[in-house]
Design a protein around this motif. Structure first.
Motif, PDB file in Angstrom:
ATOM      1  N   UNK A  14      15.274  20.529  -0.544  1.00  0.00           N
ATOM      2  CA  UNK A  14      15.397  19.424  -1.503  1.00  0.00           C
ATOM      3  C   UNK A  14      14.438  19.636  -2.676  1.00  0.00           C
ATOM      4  N   UNK A  15      13.226  20.044  -2.380  1.00  0.00           N
ATOM      5  CA  UNK A  15      12.250  20.299  -3.448  1.00  0.00           C
ATOM      6  C   UNK A  15      12.714  21.437  -4.349  1.00  0.00           C
ATOM      7  N   UNK A  16      13.330  22.456  -3.764  1.00  0.00           N
ATOM      8  CA  UNK A  16      13.835  23.577  -4.568  1.00  0.00           C
ATOM      9  C   UNK A  16      14.938  23.111  -5.501  1.00  0.00           C
ATOM     10  N   UNK A  20      14.789  23.051  -9.601  1.00  0.00           N
ATOM     11  CA  UNK A  20      15.795  23.709 -10.436  1.00  0.00           C
ATOM     12  C   UNK A  20      16.424  22.737 -11.433  1.00  0.00           C
ATOM     13  N   UNK A  21      16.514  21.474 -11.038  1.00  0.00           N
ATOM     14  CA  UNK A  21      17.155  20.476 -11.894  1.00  0.00           C
ATOM     15  C   UNK A  21      16.193  19.881 -12.923  1.00  0.00           C
ATOM     16  N   UNK A  26       5.965  20.464 -15.686  1.00  0.00           N
ATOM     17  CA  UNK A  26       5.016  19.920 -14.709  1.00  0.00           C
ATOM     18  C   UNK A  26       5.735  19.443 -13.449  1.00  0.00           C
ATOM     19  N   UNK A  27       6.865  18.819 -13.624  1.00  0.00           N
ATOM     20  CA  UNK A  27       7.647  18.322 -12.490  1.00  0.00           C
ATOM     21  C   UNK A  27       8.218  19.502 -11.718  1.00  0.00           C
ATOM     22  N   UNK A  34       5.452  21.828  -3.734  1.00  0.00           N
ATOM     23  CA  UNK A  34       5.853  21.044  -2.565  1.00  0.00           C
ATOM     24  C   UNK A  34       6.800  21.854  -1.680  1.00  0.00           C
ATOM     25  N   UNK A  35       7.710  22.596  -2.299  1.00  0.00           N
ATOM     26  CA  UNK A  35       8.629  23.447  -1.534  1.00  0.00           C
ATOM     27  C   UNK A  35       7.843  24.446  -0.692  1.00  0.00           C
ATOM     28  N   UNK A  36       6.872  25.097  -1.312  1.00  0.00           N
ATOM     29  CA  UNK A  36       6.069  26.082  -0.584  1.00  0.00           C
ATOM     30  C   UNK A  36       5.300  25.426   0.560  1.00  0.00           C
TER      31      UNK A  36
END
Length: 79
Positions: A14-16, A20-21, A26-27, A34-36
């Motif tokens: 979801x974070x990925x 991407x979106x 910064x976001x 967060x993904x990592x």
């Protein structure tokens, strides 16, 4: 355990997608961090579960060996 590695992976995915979106750098960076973090937690949980499974198997094998040794000792006393 309430959290599973599948949950952690889903959060990372979801974070990925959110990264991407994102049009704001910064976001995007926050979501990538967060993904990592989620992926790291998933990997650690998998490693912990594997270690726990090995420990349980070793304990069971030791208990079985002790039971066999006790049975052999009992047989030698009966003779």
């Amino acid at each position: 355990m309430s959290n599973t590695s599948d949950f952690y992976q889903a959060q990372a995915d979801k974070c990925a997608v959110d990264a991407a979106a994102s049009t704001l750098s910064q976001v995007r960076d926050r979501n990538l961090r967060a993904e990592q973090a989620w992926r790291t937690m998933a990997e650690r949980l998998v490693q912990t579960e594997a270690t726990r499974a090995r420990q349980v198997a070793a304990t069971a094998a030791k208990a079985e060996a002790n039971a066999e040794a006790a049975a052999m000792q009992l047989d030698s006393f009966e003779r």
